[in-house]
Design a protein around this motif. Structure first.
Motif, PDB file in Angstrom:
ATOM      1  N   LEU A 651     -14.880  29.966  52.502  1.00  0.00           N
ATOM      2  CA  LEU A 651     -16.070  30.695  52.049  1.00  0.00           C
ATOM      3  C   LEU A 651     -17.316  29.839  52.189  1.00  0.00           C
ATOM      4  CD1 LEU A 651     -14.994  32.609  48.827  1.00  0.00           C
ATOM      5  CD2 LEU A 651     -15.987  33.549  50.913  1.00  0.00           C
ATOM      6  N   THR A 652     -17.198  28.553  51.827  1.00  0.00           N
ATOM      7  CA  THR A 652     -18.346  27.658  51.931  1.00  0.00           C
ATOM      8  C   THR A 652     -18.826  27.580  53.365  1.00  0.00           C
ATOM      9  OG1 THR A 652     -17.304  26.388  50.174  1.00  0.00           O
ATOM     10  CG2 THR A 652     -19.175  25.384  51.270  1.00  0.00           C
ATOM     11  N   LEU A 653     -17.861  27.469  54.298  1.00  0.00           N
ATOM     12  CA  LEU A 653     -18.228  27.400  55.719  1.00  0.00           C
ATOM     13  C   LEU A 653     -19.025  28.636  56.118  1.00  0.00           C
ATOM     14  CD1 LEU A 653     -15.160  25.940  57.633  1.00  0.00           C
ATOM     15  CD2 LEU A 653     -17.495  25.056  57.526  1.00  0.00           C
ATOM     16  N   GLU A 741     -16.713  29.746  33.398  1.00  0.00           N
ATOM     17  CA  GLU A 741     -16.768  29.508  34.833  1.00  0.00           C
ATOM     18  C   GLU A 741     -17.260  30.760  35.559  1.00  0.00           C
ATOM     19  OE1 GLU A 741     -12.898  28.627  36.161  1.00  0.00           O
ATOM     20  OE2 GLU A 741     -13.376  29.051  38.249  1.00  0.00           O
ATOM     21  N   ILE A 742     -16.744  31.909  35.117  1.00  0.00           N
ATOM     22  CA  ILE A 742     -17.167  33.158  35.761  1.00  0.00           C
ATOM     23  C   ILE A 742     -18.649  33.401  35.519  1.00  0.00           C
ATOM     24  CG2 ILE A 742     -16.849  35.665  35.716  1.00  0.00           C
ATOM     25  CD1 ILE A 742     -13.892  35.098  35.069  1.00  0.00           C
TER      26      ILE A 742
ATOM     27  N   THR B  82     -11.065  24.793  38.334  1.00  0.00           N
ATOM     28  CA  THR B  82     -12.358  25.249  37.815  1.00  0.00           C
ATOM     29  C   THR B  82     -13.497  24.555  38.555  1.00  0.00           C
ATOM     30  OG1 THR B  82     -11.250  25.392  35.692  1.00  0.00           O
ATOM     31  CG2 THR B  82     -13.632  25.581  35.685  1.00  0.00           C
ATOM     32  N   ALA B  83     -13.342  23.237  38.764  1.00  0.00           N
ATOM     33  CA  ALA B  83     -14.409  22.468  39.399  1.00  0.00           C
ATOM     34  C   ALA B  83     -14.653  22.948  40.820  1.00  0.00           C
ATOM     35  CB  ALA B  83     -14.060  20.992  39.389  1.00  0.00           C
ATOM     36  N   ILE B  84     -13.591  23.275  41.537  1.00  0.00           N
ATOM     37  CA  ILE B  84     -13.756  23.747  42.917  1.00  0.00           C
ATOM     38  C   ILE B  84     -14.626  24.985  42.947  1.00  0.00           C
ATOM     39  CG2 ILE B  84     -12.529  24.809  44.853  1.00  0.00           C
ATOM     40  CD1 ILE B  84     -10.153  23.017  44.214  1.00  0.00           C
ATOM     41  N   VAL B  85     -14.310  25.916  42.058  1.00  0.00           N
ATOM     42  CA  VAL B  85     -15.051  27.184  42.055  1.00  0.00           C
ATOM     43  C   VAL B  85     -16.516  26.940  41.690  1.00  0.00           C
ATOM     44  CG1 VAL B  85     -15.185  29.452  41.017  1.00  0.00           C
ATOM     45  CG2 VAL B  85     -12.974  28.448  41.522  1.00  0.00           C
ATOM     46  N   ILE B  86     -16.741  26.055  40.707  1.00  0.00           N
ATOM     47  CA  ILE B  86     -18.117  25.826  40.285  1.00  0.00           C
ATOM     48  C   ILE B  86     -18.897  25.093  41.383  1.00  0.00           C
ATOM     49  CG2 ILE B  86     -19.516  24.535  38.641  1.00  0.00           C
ATOM     50  CD1 ILE B  86     -17.718  25.538  36.486  1.00  0.00           C
ATOM     51  N   THR B  87     -18.245  24.163  42.072  1.00  0.00           N
ATOM     52  CA  THR B  87     -18.911  23.502  43.204  1.00  0.00           C
ATOM     53  C   THR B  87     -19.331  24.535  44.243  1.00  0.00           C
ATOM     54  OG1 THR B  87     -17.414  21.670  42.835  1.00  0.00           O
ATOM     55  CG2 THR B  87     -18.736  21.603  44.841  1.00  0.00           C
TER      56      THR B  87
END
Lengths: 782, 153
Positions: A651-653, A741-742, B82-87
């Protein structure tokens, strides 16, 4: 007690509203609480005189051992007479002093009541931290009251000087409190005084730091100049804060701790030297002042020096003199300030050169002022005389050389005091040749009564000397009395103190009669003895330093800031890790051999990113790093983690590619020409190496098996009906974290959407202008 | 999982250190795109750090598949997830910023802050007027007036 203090603060918060209805009568409403406090103190009088105390304690943060502890004893009682007694008078006086429609009335009344509450808390506090909190509250009130609305330069400068000097002392005092409390093992003042810590370097340091706080608050040399400066405040404020109560806080602190520390090395020598020096300098400067209020302010400085000496000496008779002078000074100084306020209010000036013939115009006021000034000069049968006699007697008693030196200083200081007292009388009420009589309307009764009450008390307590005797004796109880304990009386027979008093008055009269010759000196002082330039130099120096520091570090460049942060990271936690951390006992090269090629792949891709010239290359190489990390997770036994990593990386890519469409394909090369590359490389490599070392140190620091995780593993099948423990943690055990987080995702998505929509909207209306700019700069790049 | 194992994997530590160094280096650049990439790489390295500090590798923490003693610690994994998603959220936001910057300014370079530069200039001016003998003579300390002076100069 705590209720009274809190009530003051609550009332202060309400007064602005009250004053909207009642105008300046809000001051009268404010006077109610000090009156109640005074009444309460008077009802406790018999108990306190019998040696009892009233204690109250509220746990504030019990885990930390922090409590609000209040305690009423004889010293607190004496101070409450000043704080609440003078407070009532001042607030009543304010009603008639300030203009009915003045904007500042609500502010001033609220601050005065808040100050009265803070000061009440200060003198009742039996815990070092409680004391400190109220101490600083009074400083803040003083700052706001001196500064008023900060319209003039003088108001701003004076209030800031008062704040800086007293807060500096306050902070050092806090440090001293912590040191002292740790040495004594308790922060209760009564316990520290009962069993003081042993003498030693640490205790001495603590005492010096605490004294610094007391000296700044009580305007001792060389910190005294803030007090005359603070006279820009309205006269009632000066009378209350800067004569009767707040400036006595330092004296109070010394009096509070003296029973325990008067024989510790730095305590008494320091107090005696600075106290006498202050008494002389203040008295000397008062001889030249033309402004009646500033004259009184220097007089206050001088008297505070006197009080310091009396409170710090630690002998029975001197302590009695201290208690007497404490109240005597509060009474005569508030009288005098209020009288000056009346003269200023009615005649429109308080300059000695412009006032004339006030004595004929206001005979009653003249009598009131004369009682105050003569008590200050130490003339019998007024209250000030009793205190001064007791002081002379106290330092004669022991007959040691040190005491005699102090006595000489006190006699000189008292002579100066007498001289400026006469100067005040002459300046305020006298008729001066060549000056036309001041025309002034008669002052209202509401102004006269508050000034007359302390004057009457001065006369009463002086004539009936035995009235105050019990209080003074009780206060001096901690110090051993001789075989014939001293008692306050107007007549002790023909004694040496009486002779000294006569000498004092005679030299005072002499100095006053020779005033023309004295004034020609013009208040001259050698440069090294002047305190104000020292203050200005210090502040200007701080100014230069802060400019230099800010200018050097606040360079405006993001890379510089980040480099400073990284260097700090390397130096501070880095040195801690290298010196304090221990390497794990056993190092393994790898867990499974596959890790090595993956590590090489990841590192190679990462280094290649730094060298990439094209944005797309860099982004794709970043993707390689991300997938490599995913591989690590697989090898580490985290399938969920790896899955998330692969998905998110993809997704980042995609997101990168969307943005890359907008940007030139190559990185701009400006930075490499602007600054050399190697400092950045050095800083990042050093920081990276430190991270690697701390990774080893932290990972090797595991001592116990993770209990929380074990619990999760056990509870997952039953509690969450899930076999995958990571999933159970995320959606069940720590579900709130996931909700957080959401929310982060939602916030970020909103931000992204608004940024992109805003960009579109911004481009639309002035498309011609907007596209002109970017294109130009793009061409420059090429 | 019941015994404390203090052996540490050197390869992973070195990889983490190398990734951090690269990430820091990219953060020190002026191109916003490089800075974003730097943040992404530091984020990866931080997740690896969590795993390394979380203990030795083992079998996946799934009850019924692996016995409890052989499992890796699930808590660091949950944290890293969690950290991956927030990054990711942070990265997209930064990308949007870079996009806006490139559209409005035509480039994605981080320029120097003008306001901070002004402070620096002022400091140089103070340095030039060295007069340690008579401080406060012509530069009386006064709050709140420096800006006015600056404006009139």
């Amino acid at each position: 007690m705590l209720l009274l203090v809190t009530a003051h603060l609550v009332l202060a918060a309400l007064l602005p509203t009250v004053s909207r209805w009642l105008g300046r009568w809000a001051f009268a409403v404010g006077a109610i609480l000090p009156a109640v406090s005074l009444g309460w103190a008077l009802t406790s009088l018999t108990e306190v005189l019998a040696g009892g105390t009233v204690d109250e304690s509220v746990a504030w943060a019990p885990v930390l051992g922090l409590t609000f502890t209040l305690r009423l004893d004889i010293l607190s009682l004496l101070m409450i007479f000043l704080v609440s007694g003078v407070g009532v008078l001042i607030l009543c006086y304010c009603v008639y002093y300030f203009k009915p429609d003045a904007q500042s009335n609500s502010r001033t009344s609220a601050l005065l009541v808040a100050f009265a509450g803070a000061m009440l808390g200060l003198v009742l506090a039996d815990d070092l931290f409680t004391l400190y909190i109220f101490w600083e509250l009074t400083t803040v009130c003083s700052f706001l009251l001196v500064g008023q609305d900060g319209n003039t330069k003088q108001q701003r400068r004076s209030s800031i000087q008062a704040l800086l000097v007293t807060v500096l002392g306050g902070l050092s005092m806090l440090l001293g409190f912590v040191l002292l409390g740790e040495q004594a093992g308790t922060y209760r003042i009564s316990e520290i005084v009962a069993s003081p810590p042993a003498a030693g370097a640490l205790t001495s340091t603590a005492l010096v730091l605490i004294l610094l706080g007391a000296f700044t608050k009580s305007a001792q040399v060389p910190f005294h100049t803030w007090l005359p400066g603070a006279m820009v405040a309205p006269t009632p404020v000066s009378a209350y804060l800067h004569a009767a109560s707040m400036v006595k806080a330092g004296v109070y602190l010394v009096a509070r701790l003296s029973p325990a520390f008067s024989d510790h090395t730095p305590w008494w020598p320091l107090i005696a030297t600075l106290g006498i020096w202050t008494m002389l300098i203040g008295g000397y400067r008062a001889l030249f002042e033309r402004d009646l209020k500033t004259l009184l302010a220097y007089g206050t400085v001088s008297q505070l020096g006197f009080l310091m000496v009396l409170m710090g000496a630690g002998s029975h008779t001197v302590a009695m003199a201290g208690a007497t002078m404490l109240i005597a000074h509060g009474l005569f100084k508030s009288t005098l300030f209020l009288v000056v306020g009346i003269i200023d209010h009615q005649a429109g000036t308080r300059n000695i050169d412009e006032l004339s013939g006030i004595r004929r115009r206001f005979p009653v006021l003249t009598v009131i002022g004369a009682i105050g000034a003569l008590s200050m000069a130490g003339i019998p049968p007024l209250f000030g005389f009793l205190g001064k006699e007791a002081a002379f007697e106290g330092f004669l008693e022991s007959g040691t050389t040190g005491d005699l030196v102090v006595l000489v200083g006190l006699v000189l200081g008292s002579a100066l005091t007498a001289a400026y007292s006469f100067r005040f009388l002459w300046g305020a009420f006298g008729t001066k040749p060549g000056v036309e009589d001041s025309s002034a309307p008669k002052p209202s009764l509401g102004l006269m009564v508050p000034a007359a009450v302390p004057a009457a008390l001065t006369l009463l307590l002086g004539v009936v000397a035995s009235l105050f005797n019990a209080l003074a004796t009780t206060y001096a109880e901690p110090y051993p009395a001789g075989d014939h304990p001293y008692y306050l009386a107007l007549w002790h027979g023909f004694s040496l103190p009486l002779l000294l008093s006569a000498v004092v008055v005679a030299s005072g009269v002499g100095l006053h009669l020779a005033r023309d010759r004295v004034v020609r000196l013009g208040g001259w002082l050698p440069d090294f003895l002047q305190a104000q330039p020292g203050y200005e130099r210090t502040v200007a120096g701080l100014d230069t330093v802060s400019y230099a520091v800010t200018g050097r570090f606040q360079a405006g460049s993001l890379p510089t800031y980040l480099a400073i942060i990284l260097l700090t990271f390397v130096l501070v936690p880095g040195s801690a890790v290298l010196t304090g951390g221990s390497m794990p006992e056993e190092l393994r090269l790898w867990d499974s051999a596959v890790q090595v090629p993956v590590a090489i792949l990841v590192l190679t891709a990462a280094i290649a990113v730094t060298m990439a010239k094209r944005r797309m290359t860099a982004v794709i190489l970043t993707g390689v790093v991300g997938y490599g990390i995913g591989a690590f997770f697989v090898l580490d036994g985290g399938p969920d983690l790896a899955l998330a990593q692969f998905l998110v990386e993809t997704l980042t890519l995609v997101a990168f590619v969307f943005v890359l469409r907008r940007l030139p394909s190559r990185f701009t090369q400006v930075e490499s020409t602007r600054s050399p590359r190697w400092p950045k490389v050095a800083v990042s490599v050093a920081a990276g190496a430190l991270v690697a070392v701390s990774a080893l140190v932290f990972s090797g620091a595991r001592q116990a098996p993770p209990e929380a995780s074990e619990g999760f593993v056990e509870a997952a099948p039953e509690g969450a009906h899930a076999n995958n423990v990571v999933n159970a943690i995320l959606v069940d055990f720590r579900a709130f974290d996931t909700v957080g987080e959401i929310s982060v995702l939602a916030v970020a998505a909103t931000g992204v959407a608004s940024l992109i929509l805003a960009t579109r909207r911004a481009r639309r209306p002035s498309a011609a202008e907007e596209t002109e700019g970017p294109r130009k700069s793009r061409e420059v790049r090429k | 999982m019941n015994t404390v194992n203090v052996t540490v994997n050197l390869t992973m530590a070195l990889t983490i250190g190398g990734l951090y160094a690269v990430g820091f280096y990219l953060l020190l650049q002026r191109s916003l795109m490089r800075i974003i990439i730097g943040i992404v790489i530091v984020g990866h390295a931080a997740n690896m750090f969590l795993q390394l500090a979380g203990g030795p590798p083992g079998r996946s923490p799934i009850v019924g598949v692996s016995p409890a003693e052989e499992m890796t610690d699930p808590l660091p994994q949950a944290m890293a997830l969690t950290a991956i998603v927030i990054t990711f959220a942070l990265t997209t936001f930064l990308l949007a910023l870079a996009y806006r910057s490139s559209v409005l300014l035509g480039h994605d370079e981080v320029r120097d802050d003008v306001e901070d530069r002004r402070i620096r200039r002022q400091q140089q001016r103070v340095d030039e007027r060295e007069e340690p003998d008579e401080p406060g003579a012509d530069r009386k300390f006064e709050f709140g007036t420096d800006n006015d002076k600056e404006a009139t100069r």
